[in-house]
Design a protein around this motif. Structure first.
Motif, mmCIF file in Angstrom:
data_model
loop_
_atom_site.group_PDB
_atom_site.id
_atom_site.type_symbol
_atom_site.label_atom_id
_atom_site.label_comp_id
_atom_site.label_asym_id
_atom_site.label_seq_id
_atom_site.Cartn_x
_atom_site.Cartn_y
_atom_site.Cartn_z
ATOM 1 N N GLU A 43 -8.063 1.188 2.705
ATOM 2 C CA GLU A 43 -7.201 1.688 1.661
ATOM 3 C C GLU A 43 -6.178 2.858 2.146
ATOM 4 O O GLU A 43 -6.734 3.806 2.764
ATOM 5 C CB GLU A 43 -7.853 2.096 0.405
ATOM 6 N N SER A 49 2.455 6.917 -6.965
ATOM 7 C CA SER A 49 1.337 7.657 -7.418
ATOM 8 C C SER A 49 1.888 9.271 -7.518
ATOM 9 O O SER A 49 1.312 10.039 -7.961
ATOM 10 C CB SER A 49 -0.139 7.654 -6.869
ATOM 11 N N GLN A 50 2.595 9.264 -6.250
ATOM 12 C CA GLN A 50 3.189 10.902 -5.977
ATOM 13 C C GLN A 50 4.040 11.246 -7.341
ATOM 14 O O GLN A 50 3.990 12.589 -7.767
ATOM 15 C CB GLN A 50 3.811 11.003 -4.731
ATOM 16 N N GLY A 78 -0.066 12.506 -7.964
ATOM 17 C CA GLY A 78 -0.696 11.887 -6.822
ATOM 18 C C GLY A 78 -1.497 12.757 -5.822
ATOM 19 O O GLY A 78 -2.223 13.299 -6.438
ATOM 20 N N ILE A 79 -1.434 12.630 -4.514
ATOM 21 C CA ILE A 79 -2.018 13.596 -3.696
ATOM 22 C C ILE A 79 -1.363 14.901 -3.515
ATOM 23 O O ILE A 79 0.021 14.887 -3.266
ATOM 24 C CB ILE A 79 -2.150 12.795 -2.259
ATOM 25 N N GLN A 95 -5.770 10.921 1.640
ATOM 26 C CA GLN A 95 -6.658 11.976 0.799
ATOM 27 C C GLN A 95 -7.616 12.533 1.680
ATOM 28 O O GLN A 95 -7.722 13.525 1.555
ATOM 29 C CB GLN A 95 -7.384 10.950 -0.127
ATOM 30 N N LYS A 140 -4.458 4.830 0.882
ATOM 31 C CA LYS A 140 -4.312 6.024 0.001
ATOM 32 C C LYS A 140 -5.563 7.033 0.340
ATOM 33 O O LYS A 140 -5.374 8.161 0.418
ATOM 34 C CB LYS A 140 -4.333 5.726 -1.341
ATOM 35 N N ASN A 141 -6.769 6.325 0.698
ATOM 36 C CA ASN A 141 -7.882 6.980 0.986
ATOM 37 C C ASN A 141 -7.766 7.736 2.188
ATOM 38 O O ASN A 141 -8.259 8.854 2.518
ATOM 39 C CB ASN A 141 -9.135 6.319 0.739
ATOM 40 N N VAL A 148 0.994 4.214 -2.957
ATOM 41 C CA VAL A 148 0.773 5.825 -2.683
ATOM 42 C C VAL A 148 2.209 6.448 -3.268
ATOM 43 O O VAL A 148 2.035 7.627 -3.735
ATOM 44 C CB VAL A 148 0.650 6.114 -1.281
ATOM 45 N N GLN A 207 0.952 -1.217 0.029
ATOM 46 C CA GLN A 207 -0.010 0.056 0.102
ATOM 47 C C GLN A 207 0.889 1.358 -0.038
ATOM 48 O O GLN A 207 0.593 2.166 -0.847
ATOM 49 C CB GLN A 207 -1.005 0.047 1.383
#
Length: 451
Positions: A392, A311-312, A316-317, A398, A394-395, A308, A304
C-alpha cells in the motif's frame, strides 16, 4: 501428521515475513514450502557487518521432531569458509541442528525451536570473536590468540564486502568485476518488449528464482556509506596484495584464502552504486511505457495515487503535498513540510518515490532530493524506512513521514544510514544539541534549495 507439518512450517515462514526484523528474510516457491531460502544480514559492528549471507533450509517429513537441514550458500562457490562453524562446502555446525554436539543442557534440538531461532543462532556466530567459535579456542585469551582473532576478523571483513556484498550485487546487476559495461539488468529483461502484463509475468517466471534481490539492493543503498567507510578505514592497514593469515583450524579446501585488495573493492563498490541508481532511473521509463500501453499495473498505481491524493483533501497525511513527476504514476514527488515545533519546522523538503512496474515485489526507492541532516537519511539522500503494509503506497508515505518525525526511537544499528548524524543523535547531551543545530540549519537551507 503431514498437514500439521505443513501448517507449522507455513506459520513460521509467515511470522518471519510479517515481522519487523530487518536482518532476516525467508521465501519459498508455492509448489515446495519445505524448501526455503533464507537471508541473514551480517551483525552490525562485527567483521560481517551488513553482509548478505544466504542459506537453504530443507524441512523433512519429521519436522519439528527433527531439525531441518541447513546449508550455507554464500561460500564463493565453495572457496570461502566464513566462520569456524560455517564451512566452505556449505555445512553449518550447530548443536540445535544436530551437526555438532553441544556440551550444555538445552543446546540440542527441541520441537519448541523453529526456523526463526535457527536463523538467530546462525547470526549469533557472526560476532567480533569468530576465532572463539572453534572448539578448543573459545577460552583462549593469550596475546597470540588475540592477534589471531584480529587477523581472522580482518580477512572476514574484507571477504564480507567482496563476496557477500559486492560480488552478490555484481552478479544480479550483470556487472563484471573488471569494470566492463553491465549486461541488461533483470528489470530490462522483463520490461517493454512484452505486449501485456501476462507476457511479462511469463518472462519473469522463466528467470532463476532469486527472491532476495530487491531486499539486498535496498539495504545496499541504506548501508553504502558504512561499506565505504569500512574500506576507507581498513585499506591503510593492509598493503594491496598481502596474503590472508591462515588460522590453526583451517586446512585442505575448508579455508578462507586470498589477498587484500581494498583499492579494487572501492572502485567496484562505486560501480554497483551507480548501476542501482541507473536501474532506479530506468524505472521511470518502464512506468511511462506501461502507462502508454494501458497496463493494469499502471492503472493500479494511478489508483493508489488518486486514493492518497483524495485523502489529503480530508486531512490525509499531515505535513505533505503530493504530485506525479511528468504525469508518471510510478514517479511520485512528495513535498514534506517540517513538523511545527520540531527541528525541521519551517523546512520544505522534496522527496522522490521511484516505483517499479513490479511493485510490490520490488519495493519503492525513496530519496530526499533536498539536502537534509537526519539519522535516517544517508548523505546521498536515501531514506531508511520499513512499511507495515508494503503493498500500500499510502502506508509507505505514512511510514516515511513517521521516520522523519520520530523523536525518541529505540537505538537500532540496522537503521543507521548516516553514521555521523546517528552518532550525534544517540550520543551525549552535547552531541544531541549539535544534531539539533545541524537539523535546524538544514531546514533553513531547504528554503533556498533549487531557487
Amino acid at each position: 501428521m503431514a498437514n500439521q507439518n505443513i501448517l507449522r512450517i507455513t506459520k513460521e515462514i509467515k511470522n518471519i515475513q510479517q515481522g519487523n526484523d530487518l536482518s532476516i528474510a525467508v521465501a519459498h516457491q508455492d509448489e515446495d514450502i519445505r524448501s526455503v531460502k533464507a537471508m541473514i544480514l551480517g551483525t552490525p559492528g562485527s567483521p560481517y557487518e551488513y553482509g548478505f549471507f544466504e542459506f537453504s533450509v530443507k524441512f523433512g517429513q519429521e519436522y519439528p521432531s527433527k531439525p531441518p537441514k541447513v546449508e550455507a550458500k554464500t561460500t564463493n562457490n565453495g572457496r570461502t569458509r566464513f566462520n569456524p562453524n560455517i564451512y566452505s562446502g556449505g555445512k553449518v555446525c550447530l548443536s540445535i541442528l544436530g551437526t555438532w554436539h553441544g556440551e550444555l543442557p538445552g543446546e540440542e534440538w527441541s520441537s519448541a525451536q523453529g526456523l526463526e531461532s535457527i536463523l538467530w543462532s546462525i547470526q549469533s556466530l557472526m560476532s567480533n570473536d569468530p576465532y572463539g567459535n572453534e572448539p578448543g579456542f573459545e577460552n583462549r585469551a593469550t596475546d597470540e590468540d588475540k592477534k589471531k582473532n584480529e587477523a581472522y576478523c580482518a580477512k572476514i571483513r574484507h571477504e564480507t564486502i567482496r563476496v557477500a556484498v559486492i560480488q552478490k550485487l555484481e552478479q544480479m546487476l550483470g556487472i563484471q568485476a573488471d569494470g566492463l559495461l553491465p549486461k541488461p539488468s533483470e528489470s530490462e529483461k522483463w520490461s517493454d518488449d512484452s505486449s501485456d502484463d501476462e507476457d511479462e509475468e511469463e518472462t519473469k517466471e522463466k528467470l532463476k528464482w532469486e527472491p532476495f534481490n530487491d531486499w539486498q539492493k535496498r539495504r545496499f543503498l541504506w548501508y553504502y556509506e558504512t561499506y565505504l567507510t569500512t574500506i576507507e578505514t581498513h585499506a591503510p592497514k593492509h598493503k594491496e596484495g598481502d596474503k590472508f593469515d591462515i588460522m590453526p583450524f583451517e586446512g585442505g579446501s575448508n579455508t578462507m584464502d586470498g589477498t587484500f585488495q581494498y583499492g579494487q573493492l572501492g572502485k567496484r563498490l562505486l560501480r554497483v552504486k551507480e548501476a542501482i541508481d541507473k536501474e532506479t532511473e530506468d524505472w521511470a521509463q518502464e512506468g511511462l511505457a506501461a502507462k502508454q500501453r494501458d497496463s493494469s499495473k499502471a492503472y493500479a498505481m494511478q489508483s493508489q495515487f488518486n486514493v492518497v491524493k483524495h485523502s489529503q483533501k480530508g486531512g490525509g497525511i499531515a505535513n505533505i503535498d503530493l504530485e506525479l513527476e511528468n504525469d508518471n504514476p510510478f514517479a511520485w514527488i512528495v513535498t514534506y513540510f517540517g513538523k511545527p515545533g520540531s527541528n525541521l519546522d519551517g523546512g520544505i523538503f522534496k522527496i522522490k518515490i521511484s516505483t517499479s512496474v513490479r511493485f510490490p515485489d520490488e519495493q519503492p526507492r525513496v530519496k530526499v532530493i533536498t539536502p537534509i541532516y537526519h539519522h535516517r537519511v544517508s548523505k546521498d539522500g536515501v531514506l531508511c524506512y520499513t512499511p507495515n503494509k508494503p503493498d500500500e503506497m499510502k502506508n509507505h508515505i505514512q511510514t516515511i513521514v513517521y521516520a522523519l518525525e520520530e523523536e525518541s526511537p529505540p537505538y537500532d544499528p540496522r537503521t543507521i544510514v548516516n553514521p555521523e548524524a546517528s552518532k550525534m543523535f544517540f550520543g551525549s547531551d552535547d552531541d544531541k544539541k549539535k544534531y539539533s543545530r545541524s537539523q535546524r540549519r538544514s531546514a533553513q537551507d531547504s528554503l533556498d534549495f533549487g531557487m
